[in-house]
Motif scaffolding. Structure first.
Motif, PDB file in Angstrom:
ATOM      1  N   GLY A 139       0.800  -1.217   0.000  1.00  0.00           N
ATOM      2  CA  GLY A 139       0.000   0.000   0.000  1.00  0.00           C
ATOM      3  C   GLY A 139       0.831   1.265   0.000  1.00  0.00           C
ATOM      4  O   GLY A 139       2.030   1.266   0.271  1.00  0.00           O
ATOM      5  N   TYR A 140       0.140   2.373  -0.325  1.00  0.00           N
ATOM      6  CA  TYR A 140       0.767   3.685  -0.282  1.00  0.00           C
ATOM      7  C   TYR A 140       0.954   4.117   1.171  1.00  0.00           C
ATOM      8  O   TYR A 140       0.153   3.779   2.046  1.00  0.00           O
ATOM      9  CB  TYR A 140      -0.102   4.716  -0.990  1.00  0.00           C
ATOM     10  CG  TYR A 140      -0.158   4.568  -2.488  1.00  0.00           C
ATOM     11  CD1 TYR A 140       0.977   4.808  -3.272  1.00  0.00           C
ATOM     12  CD2 TYR A 140      -1.340   4.213  -3.132  1.00  0.00           C
ATOM     13  CE1 TYR A 140       0.929   4.690  -4.647  1.00  0.00           C
ATOM     14  CE2 TYR A 140      -1.394   4.089  -4.512  1.00  0.00           C
ATOM     15  CZ  TYR A 140      -0.262   4.328  -5.261  1.00  0.00           C
ATOM     16  OH  TYR A 140      -0.310   4.221  -6.623  1.00  0.00           O
ATOM     17  N   ARG A 141       2.017   4.872   1.404  1.00  0.00           N
ATOM     18  CA  ARG A 141       2.319   5.343   2.749  1.00  0.00           C
ATOM     19  C   ARG A 141       2.574   6.852   2.750  1.00  0.00           C
ATOM     20  O   ARG A 141       3.183   7.400   1.831  1.00  0.00           O
ATOM     21  CB  ARG A 141       3.577   4.654   3.293  1.00  0.00           C
ATOM     22  CG  ARG A 141       3.453   3.138   3.410  1.00  0.00           C
ATOM     23  CD  ARG A 141       2.501   2.732   4.518  1.00  0.00           C
ATOM     24  NE  ARG A 141       2.419   1.277   4.612  1.00  0.00           N
ATOM     25  CZ  ARG A 141       1.417   0.550   4.108  1.00  0.00           C
ATOM     26  NH1 ARG A 141       0.411   1.158   3.477  1.00  0.00           N
ATOM     27  NH2 ARG A 141       1.406  -0.759   4.245  1.00  0.00           N
ATOM     28  N   ARG A 142       2.076   7.486   3.790  1.00  0.00           N
ATOM     29  CA  ARG A 142       2.482   8.852   4.125  1.00  0.00           C
ATOM     30  C   ARG A 142       3.487   8.716   5.251  1.00  0.00           C
ATOM     31  O   ARG A 142       3.162   8.189   6.316  1.00  0.00           O
ATOM     32  CB  ARG A 142       1.272   9.680   4.553  1.00  0.00           C
ATOM     33  CG  ARG A 142       1.605  11.103   4.970  1.00  0.00           C
ATOM     34  CD  ARG A 142       0.333  11.927   5.159  1.00  0.00           C
ATOM     35  NE  ARG A 142      -0.549  11.372   6.178  1.00  0.00           N
ATOM     36  CZ  ARG A 142      -0.543  11.731   7.453  1.00  0.00           C
ATOM     37  NH1 ARG A 142       0.310  12.638   7.886  1.00  0.00           N
ATOM     38  NH2 ARG A 142      -1.374  11.185   8.327  1.00  0.00           N
ATOM     39  N   ALA A 143       4.711   9.143   5.020  1.00  0.00           N
ATOM     40  CA  ALA A 143       5.790   8.932   5.985  1.00  0.00           C
ATOM     41  C   ALA A 143       6.327  10.276   6.466  1.00  0.00           C
ATOM     42  O   ALA A 143       6.667  11.142   5.658  1.00  0.00           O
ATOM     43  CB  ALA A 143       6.908   8.107   5.348  1.00  0.00           C
ATOM     44  N   VAL A 144       6.409  10.437   7.766  1.00  0.00           N
ATOM     45  CA  VAL A 144       6.912  11.663   8.378  1.00  0.00           C
ATOM     46  C   VAL A 144       8.264  11.361   9.003  1.00  0.00           C
ATOM     47  O   VAL A 144       8.389  10.462   9.844  1.00  0.00           O
ATOM     48  CB  VAL A 144       5.939  12.193   9.437  1.00  0.00           C
ATOM     49  CG1 VAL A 144       6.470  13.484  10.059  1.00  0.00           C
ATOM     50  CG2 VAL A 144       4.551  12.415   8.835  1.00  0.00           C
ATOM     51  N   ALA A 145       9.271  12.090   8.579  1.00  0.00           N
ATOM     52  CA  ALA A 145      10.633  11.863   9.081  1.00  0.00           C
ATOM     53  C   ALA A 145      10.727  12.237  10.550  1.00  0.00           C
ATOM     54  O   ALA A 145      10.337  13.330  10.951  1.00  0.00           O
ATOM     55  CB  ALA A 145      11.637  12.660   8.262  1.00  0.00           C
ATOM     56  N   LEU A 146      11.259  11.316  11.348  1.00  0.00           N
ATOM     57  CA  LEU A 146      11.385  11.535  12.783  1.00  0.00           C
ATOM     58  C   LEU A 146      12.724  12.151  13.164  1.00  0.00           C
ATOM     59  O   LEU A 146      12.902  12.569  14.305  1.00  0.00           O
ATOM     60  CB  LEU A 146      11.203  10.200  13.521  1.00  0.00           C
ATOM     61  CG  LEU A 146       9.843   9.536  13.355  1.00  0.00           C
ATOM     62  CD1 LEU A 146       9.823   8.167  14.034  1.00  0.00           C
ATOM     63  CD2 LEU A 146       8.741  10.420  13.922  1.00  0.00           C
ATOM     64  N   GLN A 147      13.660  12.194  12.223  1.00  0.00           N
ATOM     65  CA  GLN A 147      14.983  12.734  12.502  1.00  0.00           C
ATOM     66  C   GLN A 147      15.609  13.209  11.196  1.00  0.00           C
ATOM     67  O   GLN A 147      15.198  12.783  10.114  1.00  0.00           O
ATOM     68  CB  GLN A 147      15.874  11.656  13.129  1.00  0.00           C
ATOM     69  CG  GLN A 147      15.980  10.410  12.259  1.00  0.00           C
ATOM     70  CD  GLN A 147      16.893   9.343  12.840  1.00  0.00           C
ATOM     71  OE1 GLN A 147      18.090   9.574  12.975  1.00  0.00           O
ATOM     72  NE2 GLN A 147      16.328   8.192  13.189  1.00  0.00           N
ATOM     73  N   ASP A 148      16.573  14.092  11.302  1.00  0.00           N
ATOM     74  CA  ASP A 148      17.366  14.416  10.123  1.00  0.00           C
ATOM     75  C   ASP A 148      18.064  13.139   9.673  1.00  0.00           C
ATOM     76  O   ASP A 148      18.617  12.398  10.491  1.00  0.00           O
ATOM     77  CB  ASP A 148      18.421  15.476  10.452  1.00  0.00           C
ATOM     78  CG  ASP A 148      17.812  16.849  10.706  1.00  0.00           C
ATOM     79  OD1 ASP A 148      16.610  17.023  10.455  1.00  0.00           O
ATOM     80  OD2 ASP A 148      18.555  17.737  11.163  1.00  0.00           O
ATOM     81  N   ASN A 149      18.046  12.879   8.364  1.00  0.00           N
ATOM     82  CA  ASN A 149      18.701  11.671   7.881  1.00  0.00           C
ATOM     83  C   ASN A 149      19.347  11.941   6.527  1.00  0.00           C
ATOM     84  O   ASN A 149      19.378  13.075   6.059  1.00  0.00           O
ATOM     85  CB  ASN A 149      17.722  10.491   7.825  1.00  0.00           C
ATOM     86  CG  ASN A 149      16.538  10.738   6.913  1.00  0.00           C
ATOM     87  OD1 ASN A 149      16.675  10.755   5.696  1.00  0.00           O
ATOM     88  ND2 ASN A 149      15.353  10.951   7.501  1.00  0.00           N
ATOM     89  N   LEU A 150      19.838  10.916   5.919  1.00  0.00           N
ATOM     90  CA  LEU A 150      20.608  11.059   4.691  1.00  0.00           C
ATOM     91  C   LEU A 150      19.832  11.746   3.573  1.00  0.00           C
ATOM     92  O   LEU A 150      20.419  12.429   2.735  1.00  0.00           O
ATOM     93  CB  LEU A 150      21.067   9.667   4.224  1.00  0.00           C
ATOM     94  CG  LEU A 150      21.916   9.591   2.952  1.00  0.00           C
ATOM     95  CD1 LEU A 150      23.237  10.317   3.151  1.00  0.00           C
ATOM     96  CD2 LEU A 150      22.156   8.138   2.557  1.00  0.00           C
ATOM     97  N   LEU A 151      18.496  11.580   3.560  1.00  0.00           N
ATOM     98  CA  LEU A 151      17.701  12.092   2.444  1.00  0.00           C
ATOM     99  C   LEU A 151      16.821  13.286   2.790  1.00  0.00           C
ATOM    100  O   LEU A 151      16.606  14.152   1.945  1.00  0.00           O
ATOM    101  CB  LEU A 151      16.824  10.969   1.866  1.00  0.00           C
ATOM    102  CG  LEU A 151      17.541   9.752   1.272  1.00  0.00           C
ATOM    103  CD1 LEU A 151      16.525   8.815   0.621  1.00  0.00           C
ATOM    104  CD2 LEU A 151      18.608  10.163   0.275  1.00  0.00           C
ATOM    105  N   VAL A 152      16.254  13.317   3.987  1.00  0.00           N
ATOM    106  CA  VAL A 152      15.292  14.378   4.324  1.00  0.00           C
ATOM    107  C   VAL A 152      15.527  14.878   5.746  1.00  0.00           C
ATOM    108  O   VAL A 152      16.144  14.199   6.574  1.00  0.00           O
ATOM    109  CB  VAL A 152      13.835  13.898   4.173  1.00  0.00           C
ATOM    110  CG1 VAL A 152      13.510  13.560   2.730  1.00  0.00           C
ATOM    111  CG2 VAL A 152      13.560  12.704   5.076  1.00  0.00           C
TER     112      VAL A 152
END
Length: 475
Positions: free
Chosen positions: A386-399
């Motif tokens: 399924g499709y996901r809405r993902a919220v970044a919980l920390q600064d990471n390599l991409l976002v």
């Protein structure tokens, strides 16, 4: 103009019909650009094998409606003919709209008996966005007169959809075909193709869909049989004008990116039978931003490519090739060493599994992997989809922390341990159902996640990745 190949439901033969059309066009030396509705990786592989051109995904959930239009306009104008393969049934989509937020109705509303339905990201939605006619593929193997009710229902369900005709698939006999034609005649709906039941045209599948092209040694022979079939089963006189590519109304370019001014950074992209799930747009963006892509094989190569400053592992089927991956211990060790020495690495789904300590296959056998992540991937019967809405919980390599991205999950494995500091909190796209936290960002130079991302209108994602790669290059 171009043509959308849609089905009245999944499993009616859309892909077979699409490949038959493409194979016959290529036999005629026609330049054709194909597109695929939705997030699928494997069908586009077959398209590209036939056409010799990368197939482009059209998915307004992973990108946006504007990006779908821009992508179609940009690539269709470079070919003589254009063909869009749909997904599932014609009106099968999701609830909600990117523009209106989770659960919002947006513009894709359809009133049926006074009730509002939505079909966002469906084949019908894409046909409306691009103003393209639709050919409806109907599986006729278990019906005769009812074909008229199906065709009439699909043609009248949404008056905005232009049904150009039907393709009758899995027709059993001349008598069967006569019954189907008699039933459809009052509708005055053109029959643009008739495919008889075929015993010698079968594309094998397994737990995540069709077996990819790289694993099918007899594929060229199959494509030749499809081309033979296509030469005789379609009404080409009426189909060719529909397939003819014409200039699409210009749209403002999404995500204009400029190459980085310094020397190119080299990215090792794993691409072989085990790792082959990549959106072509993602690879294009990396190159547009100044990356040199070095394709290599964790299955076959004895070492990592030389002088690379980043690694990209797409999805695929590492579980199927686990023994061969295990036997290539020098590469597994090299990958682990490179990551622990700080090499920026993106690993999606199958790539994530490769970075685990082990893959435990469907028979319960354990196979040692790169050992970067302190967890194991266990194959099981449950499909996560399924499709996901993902919220970044920390600064990471991409976002950055707090950033919302939209992605897609499609796997039959689960991890034995979840990360202590996950990358994302995820939700189902069409509602606020919490799907839990996932994704590994430790060490800080990796982004390992089950969520597949399309970077099409999010140029900041590959930009951030390459920024980190260039830091390594400057050391």
């Amino acid at each position: 103009m171009a043509l959308v190949i849609a089905g009245e439901r999944s499993g009616v033969g859309k892909t077979t019909v699409t490949l038959t059309l493409l194979a016959s066009l290529r036999r005629r030396d026609r330049l054709v650009q194909s597109f695929k509705v939705g997030p699928d990786y494997i069908d586009p592989m077959f398209h590209q094998h036939v056409t010799g051109r990368p197939c482009r995904n059209l998915d307004p959930v992973l990108t946006s409606e504007a990006y779908v239009q821009q992508c179609f306009a940009r690539h269709s104008q470079l070919s003589e003919y254009a063909l869009v393969e749909g997904v599932m049934g014609l009106f099968d989509g999701v609830k909600g709209s990117r523009d209106e937020g989770v659960g919002g109705a947006g513009e894709e509303e359809l009133l049926i008996n006074g009730q509002c339905l939505t079909d966002f990201a469906s084949t019908a939605h894409i046909a409306r966005l691009l103003d393209l006619p639709v050919v409806l593929v109907i599986d006729c193997s278990r019906l005769s007169g009812s074909v008229a009710a199906i065709a009439h229902g699909y043609r009248s369900f949404d008056p905005r959809i232009k049904i150009a005709g039907v393709v009758l698939n899995r027709v059993g006999s001349d008598r069967h075909l006569s019954l189907l034609k008699d039933s459809l005649e009052p509708l005055q709906l053109p029959i643009l193709g008739v495919l008889r039941r075929q015993d010698n045209i079968t594309i094998p599948d397994r737990h995540l869909g069709l077996v990819p092209t790289a694993e099918l040694p007899e594929l060229n022979a199959l494509i030749n049989r499809l081309a033979d079939l296509g030469d005789t089963c379609f009404d080409w006189q009426n189909l060719l004008p529909l397939l003819k590519s014409e200039p699409f109304p210009s749209t403002e370019a999404i995500n204009r990116v400029s190459p980085y001014s310094s020397s190119p950074v080299r990215i090792a992209v794993a691409r072989d039978r085990a790792f082959n799930f990549y959106y072509q747009d993602n690879l294009d963006l990396l190159q547009q931003l100044g990356a040199e892509l070095v394709f290599w094989s964790p299955l076959e190569d004895a070492a990592l490519p030389k002088d690379v400053q980043g690694m990209y592992f797409g999805g695929g089927f590492p579980e199927v090739f686990a023994q061969q991956l295990v036997e290539n211990s020098s590469v597994r060790n090299a990958v682990k060493t490179a990551i622990f020495q700080g090499m920026p690495t993106v690993a999606e789904c199958g790539g994530l599994m490769y970075l685990c300590e082990q893959i435990i296959d469907f028979e319960g056998k354990s196979w040692s992997m790169a050992g970067v992540l302190p967890t194991s991937a266990v194959m099981g019967g449950r499909l996560t989809l399924g499709y996901r809405r993902a919220v970044a919980l920390q600064d990471n390599l991409l976002v950055k922390a707090g950033t919302t991205v939209y992605g897609h999950e499609f796997h039959r494995s689960d991890l034995t341990l979840t990360p202590i500091q996950p990358l994302f909190k995820t939700y189902r796209y069409d509602c606020d159902e919490n799907m839990g936290c996932e994704g590994w960002g430790l060490p800080a130079n990796i982004h390992a996640s089950y969520v597949h991302l399309h970077w099409g209108e999010r140029g900041e994602i590959p930009q951030q990745f390459l920024k980190e790669c260039r830091k390594l290059a400057s050391i």
